[in-house]
Design a protein around this motif. Structure first.
Motif, PDB file in Angstrom:
ATOM      1  N   SER A  60      65.636  21.598 -28.542  1.00  0.00           N
ATOM      2  CA  SER A  60      64.691  20.883 -27.683  1.00  0.00           C
ATOM      3  C   SER A  60      64.018  21.879 -26.743  1.00  0.00           C
ATOM      4  CB  SER A  60      65.427  19.803 -26.879  1.00  0.00           C
ATOM      5  OG  SER A  60      64.553  19.177 -25.964  1.00  0.00           O
ATOM      6  N   LEU A  61      62.684  21.836 -26.691  1.00  0.00           N
ATOM      7  CA  LEU A  61      61.911  22.780 -25.901  1.00  0.00           C
ATOM      8  C   LEU A  61      61.013  22.038 -24.927  1.00  0.00           C
ATOM      9  CD1 LEU A  61      60.926  25.776 -25.454  1.00  0.00           C
ATOM     10  CD2 LEU A  61      59.132  25.263 -27.130  1.00  0.00           C
ATOM     11  N   ALA A  62      61.010  22.461 -23.668  1.00  0.00           N
ATOM     12  CA  ALA A  62      60.105  21.881 -22.670  1.00  0.00           C
ATOM     13  C   ALA A  62      58.667  22.270 -23.002  1.00  0.00           C
ATOM     14  CB  ALA A  62      60.478  22.373 -21.277  1.00  0.00           C
ATOM     15  N   LEU A  63      57.728  21.353 -22.759  1.00  0.00           N
ATOM     16  CA  LEU A  63      56.327  21.575 -23.110  1.00  0.00           C
ATOM     17  C   LEU A  63      55.440  21.440 -21.877  1.00  0.00           C
ATOM     18  CD1 LEU A  63      56.071  19.468 -26.392  1.00  0.00           C
ATOM     19  CD2 LEU A  63      56.739  21.858 -26.139  1.00  0.00           C
ATOM     20  N   PRO A  64      54.384  22.247 -21.806  1.00  0.00           N
ATOM     21  CA  PRO A  64      53.444  22.119 -20.687  1.00  0.00           C
ATOM     22  C   PRO A  64      52.453  20.989 -20.942  1.00  0.00           C
ATOM     23  CG  PRO A  64      52.737  23.887 -22.120  1.00  0.00           C
ATOM     24  CD  PRO A  64      54.027  23.354 -22.704  1.00  0.00           C
ATOM     25  N   ASP A  65      51.802  20.546 -19.874  1.00  0.00           N
ATOM     26  CA  ASP A  65      50.800  19.490 -19.991  1.00  0.00           C
ATOM     27  C   ASP A  65      49.633  19.834 -19.091  1.00  0.00           C
ATOM     28  OD1 ASP A  65      49.517  17.172 -20.688  1.00  0.00           O
ATOM     29  OD2 ASP A  65      51.280  15.906 -20.448  1.00  0.00           O
ATOM     30  N   THR A  66      48.648  18.952 -19.053  1.00  0.00           N
ATOM     31  CA  THR A  66      47.496  19.159 -18.175  1.00  0.00           C
ATOM     32  C   THR A  66      47.967  19.386 -16.751  1.00  0.00           C
ATOM     33  OG1 THR A  66      46.056  17.821 -19.572  1.00  0.00           O
ATOM     34  CG2 THR A  66      45.399  18.105 -17.288  1.00  0.00           C
ATOM     35  N   GLN A  67      47.386  20.377 -16.100  1.00  0.00           N
ATOM     36  CA  GLN A  67      47.769  20.731 -14.738  1.00  0.00           C
ATOM     37  C   GLN A  67      46.584  21.373 -14.040  1.00  0.00           C
ATOM     38  OE1 GLN A  67      50.329  24.585 -15.118  1.00  0.00           O
ATOM     39  NE2 GLN A  67      50.716  23.344 -16.957  1.00  0.00           N
ATOM     40  N   GLU A  68      46.784  21.696 -12.801  1.00  0.00           N
ATOM     41  CA  GLU A  68      45.699  22.271 -12.014  1.00  0.00           C
ATOM     42  C   GLU A  68      45.158  23.542 -12.681  1.00  0.00           C
ATOM     43  OE1 GLU A  68      44.959  24.168  -7.545  1.00  0.00           O
ATOM     44  OE2 GLU A  68      46.822  23.125  -8.024  1.00  0.00           O
ATOM     45  N   THR A  93      57.583  15.182 -21.745  1.00  0.00           N
ATOM     46  CA  THR A  93      57.509  15.347 -23.193  1.00  0.00           C
ATOM     47  C   THR A  93      58.168  16.652 -23.607  1.00  0.00           C
ATOM     48  OG1 THR A  93      55.417  14.122 -23.270  1.00  0.00           O
ATOM     49  CG2 THR A  93      55.965  15.467 -25.182  1.00  0.00           C
ATOM     50  N   ARG A  94      59.001  16.568 -24.630  1.00  0.00           N
ATOM     51  CA  ARG A  94      59.665  17.750 -25.168  1.00  0.00           C
ATOM     52  C   ARG A  94      59.522  17.748 -26.687  1.00  0.00           C
ATOM     53  NH1 ARG A  94      63.280  20.173 -21.539  1.00  0.00           N
ATOM     54  NH2 ARG A  94      64.363  21.185 -23.265  1.00  0.00           N
ATOM     55  N   ALA A  95      59.509  18.956 -27.258  1.00  0.00           N
ATOM     56  CA  ALA A  95      59.517  19.093 -28.714  1.00  0.00           C
ATOM     57  C   ALA A  95      60.961  19.177 -29.178  1.00  0.00           C
ATOM     58  CB  ALA A  95      58.757  20.347 -29.134  1.00  0.00           C
ATOM     59  N   GLU A  96      61.314  18.358 -30.160  1.00  0.00           N
ATOM     60  CA  GLU A  96      62.687  18.328 -30.658  1.00  0.00           C
ATOM     61  C   GLU A  96      62.685  18.602 -32.163  1.00  0.00           C
ATOM     62  OE1 GLU A  96      64.784  14.823 -29.602  1.00  0.00           O
ATOM     63  OE2 GLU A  96      64.763  15.250 -27.436  1.00  0.00           O
ATOM     64  N   TRP A  97      63.367  19.691 -32.559  1.00  0.00           N
ATOM     65  CA  TRP A  97      63.540  20.034 -33.976  1.00  0.00           C
ATOM     66  C   TRP A  97      64.948  19.629 -34.416  1.00  0.00           C
ATOM     67  CZ3 TRP A  97      61.085  23.445 -30.589  1.00  0.00           C
ATOM     68  CH2 TRP A  97      59.767  23.823 -30.925  1.00  0.00           C
ATOM     69  N   SER A  98      65.072  19.220 -35.664  1.00  0.00           N
ATOM     70  CA  SER A  98      66.394  18.843 -36.175  1.00  0.00           C
ATOM     71  C   SER A  98      66.479  19.175 -37.657  1.00  0.00           C
ATOM     72  CB  SER A  98      66.648  17.344 -35.970  1.00  0.00           C
ATOM     73  OG  SER A  98      65.664  16.578 -36.643  1.00  0.00           O
ATOM     74  N   TYR A 110      55.993  26.971 -31.611  1.00  0.00           N
ATOM     75  CA  TYR A 110      55.191  25.906 -31.000  1.00  0.00           C
ATOM     76  C   TYR A 110      54.010  26.568 -30.304  1.00  0.00           C
ATOM     77  CZ  TYR A 110      53.508  22.565 -27.580  1.00  0.00           C
ATOM     78  OH  TYR A 110      52.697  21.757 -26.815  1.00  0.00           O
ATOM     79  N   ARG A 111      52.812  26.021 -30.548  1.00  0.00           N
ATOM     80  CA  ARG A 111      51.613  26.588 -29.939  1.00  0.00           C
ATOM     81  C   ARG A 111      50.832  25.506 -29.210  1.00  0.00           C
ATOM     82  NH1 ARG A 111      47.298  29.876 -33.486  1.00  0.00           N
ATOM     83  NH2 ARG A 111      46.721  27.809 -34.239  1.00  0.00           N
ATOM     84  N   THR A 112      50.405  25.836 -27.998  1.00  0.00           N
ATOM     85  CA  THR A 112      49.586  24.927 -27.216  1.00  0.00           C
ATOM     86  C   THR A 112      48.295  25.620 -26.822  1.00  0.00           C
ATOM     87  OG1 THR A 112      49.501  23.541 -25.215  1.00  0.00           O
ATOM     88  CG2 THR A 112      50.699  25.616 -25.044  1.00  0.00           C
ATOM     89  N   ASP A 113      47.198  24.874 -26.818  1.00  0.00           N
ATOM     90  CA  ASP A 113      45.899  25.388 -26.401  1.00  0.00           C
ATOM     91  C   ASP A 113      45.528  24.745 -25.078  1.00  0.00           C
ATOM     92  OD1 ASP A 113      45.618  26.992 -28.621  1.00  0.00           O
ATOM     93  OD2 ASP A 113      44.565  25.468 -29.792  1.00  0.00           O
ATOM     94  N   MET A 114      45.309  25.583 -24.073  1.00  0.00           N
ATOM     95  CA  MET A 114      44.989  25.110 -22.724  1.00  0.00           C
ATOM     96  C   MET A 114      43.574  25.569 -22.364  1.00  0.00           C
ATOM     97  SD  MET A 114      47.886  23.610 -22.098  1.00  0.00           S
ATOM     98  CE  MET A 114      47.782  23.191 -20.361  1.00  0.00           C
ATOM     99  N   GLU A 248      57.505  24.835 -17.534  1.00  0.00           N
ATOM    100  CA  GLU A 248      58.574  23.860 -17.267  1.00  0.00           C
ATOM    101  C   GLU A 248      58.591  23.588 -15.761  1.00  0.00           C
ATOM    102  OE1 GLU A 248      61.428  21.635 -16.198  1.00  0.00           O
ATOM    103  OE2 GLU A 248      61.861  23.709 -15.601  1.00  0.00           O
ATOM    104  N   TYR A 249      58.346  22.341 -15.370  1.00  0.00           N
ATOM    105  CA  TYR A 249      58.196  22.031 -13.940  1.00  0.00           C
ATOM    106  C   TYR A 249      58.789  20.657 -13.600  1.00  0.00           C
ATOM    107  CZ  TYR A 249      54.095  20.206 -16.399  1.00  0.00           C
ATOM    108  OH  TYR A 249      53.262  19.621 -17.329  1.00  0.00           O
ATOM    109  N   ASN A 250      59.825  20.255 -14.357  1.00  0.00           N
ATOM    110  CA  ASN A 250      60.459  18.959 -14.105  1.00  0.00           C
ATOM    111  C   ASN A 250      61.969  19.063 -13.939  1.00  0.00           C
ATOM    112  OD1 ASN A 250      58.177  16.930 -14.415  1.00  0.00           O
ATOM    113  ND2 ASN A 250      57.965  18.078 -16.333  1.00  0.00           N
ATOM    114  N   THR A 251      62.449  20.268 -13.616  1.00  0.00           N
ATOM    115  CA  THR A 251      63.875  20.512 -13.390  1.00  0.00           C
ATOM    116  C   THR A 251      64.689  20.140 -14.638  1.00  0.00           C
ATOM    117  OG1 THR A 251      63.389  19.721 -11.148  1.00  0.00           O
ATOM    118  CG2 THR A 251      65.631  20.390 -11.573  1.00  0.00           C
ATOM    119  N   THR A 252      64.167  20.492 -15.778  1.00  0.00           N
ATOM    120  CA  THR A 252      64.891  20.277 -17.034  1.00  0.00           C
ATOM    121  C   THR A 252      65.086  21.627 -17.714  1.00  0.00           C
ATOM    122  OG1 THR A 252      62.822  19.899 -18.239  1.00  0.00           O
ATOM    123  CG2 THR A 252      63.940  17.963 -17.334  1.00  0.00           C
TER     124      THR A 252
END
Length: 503
Positions: A60-68, A93-98, A110-114, A248-252
């Motif tokens: 399980s990997l923490a994921l970024p989201d829209t932010q300032e 939201t987290r990405a979970e592989w199994s 995992y790739r994100t475009d910001m 990661e900004y939710n204390t997880t």
């Protein structure tokens, strides 16, 4: 007489095909011919690695989201054989592989475009709970002393945070004790919690174009009522730096892996120029089979190719200066490799490093020549000498606080060693004049190649238009077919020109 027609046909085909590919990519995919007309999109890729134990694996990997400052526009993942889900719980939201069974070393991507967006607004942030820990002595006394001194000079949560960070420097003994107890970010959060101020550690990614295998850095998010700000626990700087992405900004936990060991996550970053309309629509056509472009590759490979695709530019510069202008160099394409090193070190630092390495190397090589060593042993000794010189310069510049100097490790050590060997032999056979002529020519070509390769326009075109490589190849072939006088040879006709001018 051999016909030149096949040569001209090949050159013409290369030009036509190269130009056609450039025009097609510009028209079909709306890729700009000029940089600066489009929006910046940062593509950040997380590479998750672990050693599976042979049974079921959950990651399980923490994921970024829209932010300032950033709008999340796209994401994708590569996980052959794994099931992948994006799970949202409590707004996180987290990405979970199994997978049911896995053995050995595993890699997940995992790739994100910001999208860089000054008008982007972050989602609502929940204030973390205050956790007051009961510490044992002497930790508790050290925390209380730092907190008490900081409170007398503070008015709110932000000023208190700044004063606490200052006290770490003022109270060196307490700071040294606490440094062994916790990392700076977590220590700062604990002290703020003792003062009834909500705070938490966030993990952030420095967005720097072309960076590979970097890790997240710790920042402290301090809340003052319904407002919050970021603090760098190491420098004490308040505020959010430019191009800092909160991952990661939710204390997880950043990464949580079950059924495996030796887990880690590293990040690669690359900056892209995307048309405004496509960026806002968040539609990227990477799956189109006709889109033969580097941006289809993983980010780590894209960063590598961004430098590789500049080398033909340097090669073209070398061919022009040697074939057309007639400059002499020490080695055919050694200047290109030096120019590539200059891209990493910057020009001034690279020039100083190059001259220092070659100068010291020539002195040591002159001593080695007196020992009558065999060629293999002599070259080996020079290679070791070059490595020692680079290591010594790196340590020296670091001690002097010149961090740019540590980048001289990018110099091609084997090429430098052979350059020193050739220059030394040339000195013995032709004299110092020829050494300075070829050495100076090499350095001049390297500088010109660096200026061409460091151009933002050139970097943009070479990375986004692979067809440009065919155009460069055709140009090199045309110059290679030149058999006339070189520009440097025209000085031989100066006396004749002067005589004709008198008449």
């Amino acid at each position: 007489m051999v016909s030149r027609r096949p040569f001209y046909i090949v050159v013409a085909l290369l030009y036509i095909l190269g130009i056609a590919l450039v025009v097609y990519r510009h028209v079909a995919f709306d890729v700009p011919l000029w940089p600066g007309e489009y929006r910046n999109v940062w593509s950040a890729e997380a590479k998750v690695e672990f050693d599976a134990n042979g049974g079921p694996v959950m990651a399980s990997l923490a994921l970024p989201d829209t932010q300032e400052g950033f709008t999340h526009v796209d994401e994708n993942a590569a996980s052959p054989g794994y099931g992948l889900s994006f799970v949202t719980k409590d707004g996180i939201t987290r990405a979970e592989w199994s997978i049911s069974s896995a053995t050995g070393h595993q890699e997940l991507y995992y790739r994100t475009d910001m999208l860089s967006d000054p008008y982007a607004k972050a989602l609502p942030v929940t204030v973390p709970t205050i956790d007051k820990s009961l510490e044992k002595e002497p930790i508790a006394s050290a925390i209380n002393q730092i907190l008490a001194a900081a409170k007398t000079r503070s008015a709110d949560a932000f000023t208190l945070t700044r004063e606490i960070l200052k006290e770490f420097k003022n109270q060196e003994q307490n700071a040294a004790l606490l440094a062994k107890y916790k990392k700076p970010a977590y220590l700062l959060v604990e002290i703020l919690n003792q003062a009834d101020i909500p705070a938490r550690v966030v993990r952030a990614l420095n967005l720097e174009d072309g960076r590979r295998r970097q890790r997240l850095v710790d920042y402290v998010q301090v809340f003052n009522g319904d407002k919050y700000d970021l603090f760098d626990p190491n420098t004490g700087v308040q505020g959010r730096p430019e191009n800092l992405l909160l991952w990661e900004y939710n204390t997880t936990p950043l990464l949580d892996v079950a059924g495996a060991s030796n887990s880690q996550v590293t990040f690669s970053v690359i900056k892209k120029l995307v048309p405004v309309n496509k960026a806002l629509e968040a539609k990227f056509e990477h799956t189109d089979m006709l889109n033969f472009s580097v941006d289809m590759l993983p980010v780590e490979e894209q960063s590598l190719f961004k430098g590789i695709l500049l080398i033909p530019i340097g090669v073209m510069v070398v061919v022009f200066l040697r074939v057309i202008c007639g400059l002499k160099t020490s080695g055919t394409f050694m200047p290109v490799l030096i120019a590539v090193a200059f891209l990493q070190t910057q020009l001034f630092t690279g020039l100083v490093g190059f001259l220092s390495i070659v100068g010291v190397g020539l002195v040591i090589r002159s001593w080695l020549s007196k020992l009558n060593l065999l060629l293999v042993a002599r070259i080996s000794a020079i290679i070791i000498t070059v490595i020692c010189i680079i290591g010594g310069l790196s340590v020296l510049t670091y001690k002097l606080g010149i961090t740019q100097g540590m980048r001289i490790t990018f110099f091609p050590m084997i090429i430098l060693s052979w350059t020193i060997e050739r220059m030394s032999i040339l000195w013995e056979e032709e004299g110092p004049k020829e050494v300075f002529k070829q050495g100076g020519g090499s350095l001049l070509v390297a500088v010109i190649a660096y200026l061409a390769m460091s151009s933002g326009m050139v970097q943009h075109l070479t990375f986004n238009f692979l067809g440009l490589q065919l155009i460069i190849m055709a140009t090199v072939l045309v110059m290679g077919n030149y058999t006339g006088y070189r520009l440097s040879e025209l000085k031989r006709f100066k006396p004749l020109a002067d005589e004709l001018h008198k008449k």
